[in-house]
Design a protein around this motif. Sequence first.
Motif, PDB file in Angstrom:
ATOM      1  N   THR A  59       0.836  -1.207   0.000  1.00 17.94           N
ATOM      2  CA  THR A  59       0.000   0.000   0.000  1.00 17.94           C
ATOM      3  C   THR A  59       0.867   1.251   0.000  1.00 17.94           C
ATOM      4  O   THR A  59       0.626   2.187  -0.764  1.00 17.94           O
ATOM      5  CB  THR A  59      -0.924   0.009   1.227  1.00 17.94           C
ATOM      6  OG1 THR A  59      -1.730  -1.173   1.191  1.00 17.94           O
ATOM      7  CG2 THR A  59      -1.814   1.226   1.247  1.00 17.94           C
ATOM      8  N   TRP A  60       1.874   1.270   0.855  1.00 14.59           N
ATOM      9  CA  TRP A  60       2.792   2.415   0.886  1.00 14.59           C
ATOM     10  C   TRP A  60       3.520   2.570  -0.445  1.00 14.59           C
ATOM     11  O   TRP A  60       3.737   3.690  -0.912  1.00 14.59           O
ATOM     12  CB  TRP A  60       3.808   2.263   2.007  1.00 14.59           C
ATOM     13  CG  TRP A  60       3.262   2.462   3.380  1.00 14.59           C
ATOM     14  CD1 TRP A  60       2.034   2.942   3.726  1.00 14.59           C
ATOM     15  CD2 TRP A  60       3.934   2.193   4.608  1.00 14.59           C
ATOM     16  NE1 TRP A  60       1.902   2.966   5.094  1.00 14.59           N
ATOM     17  CE2 TRP A  60       3.049   2.525   5.661  1.00 14.59           C
ATOM     18  CE3 TRP A  60       5.186   1.690   4.924  1.00 14.59           C
ATOM     19  CZ2 TRP A  60       3.384   2.377   6.992  1.00 14.59           C
ATOM     20  CZ3 TRP A  60       5.524   1.555   6.255  1.00 14.59           C
ATOM     21  CH2 TRP A  60       4.639   1.888   7.277  1.00 14.59           C
ATOM     22  N   ARG A  63       1.120   4.094  -2.993  1.00  9.98           N
ATOM     23  CA  ARG A  63       0.929   5.511  -2.677  1.00  9.98           C
ATOM     24  C   ARG A  63       2.171   6.334  -3.029  1.00  9.98           C
ATOM     25  O   ARG A  63       2.062   7.448  -3.555  1.00  9.98           O
ATOM     26  CB  ARG A  63       0.596   5.692  -1.202  1.00  9.98           C
ATOM     27  CG  ARG A  63      -0.788   5.243  -0.835  1.00  9.98           C
ATOM     28  CD  ARG A  63      -1.062   5.511   0.618  1.00  9.98           C
ATOM     29  NE  ARG A  63      -2.357   5.000   1.021  1.00  9.98           N
ATOM     30  CZ  ARG A  63      -2.806   5.025   2.250  1.00  9.98           C
ATOM     31  NH1 ARG A  63      -2.070   5.513   3.228  1.00  9.98           N
ATOM     32  NH2 ARG A  63      -3.999   4.541   2.531  1.00  9.98           N
TER      33      ARG A  63
END
Length: 76
Positions: A59-60, A63
Amino acid sequence: MKLEKKHAFVLLGIAAWNVITYIRFIKALIDTEDRPTGYYVAHTILIIVNLLIAALLGTWGVRAYKAAKTSQKSTV
């Protein structure tokens, strides 16, 4: 802290590595026989925690990639 594309790729690479290695670990755990229940519980917890870490890092990474891509477009 400003994350660049190279940081995003590192995060995504680590996440992918965790998923690949722990899927293989799951297969090995399934093939294991004659172990105490604690062995399976402990290793199942390890697998779950590491897959959650992979999801977080993934997820990081996504992003960071999107942020770097947006930042690059605005500076060009």
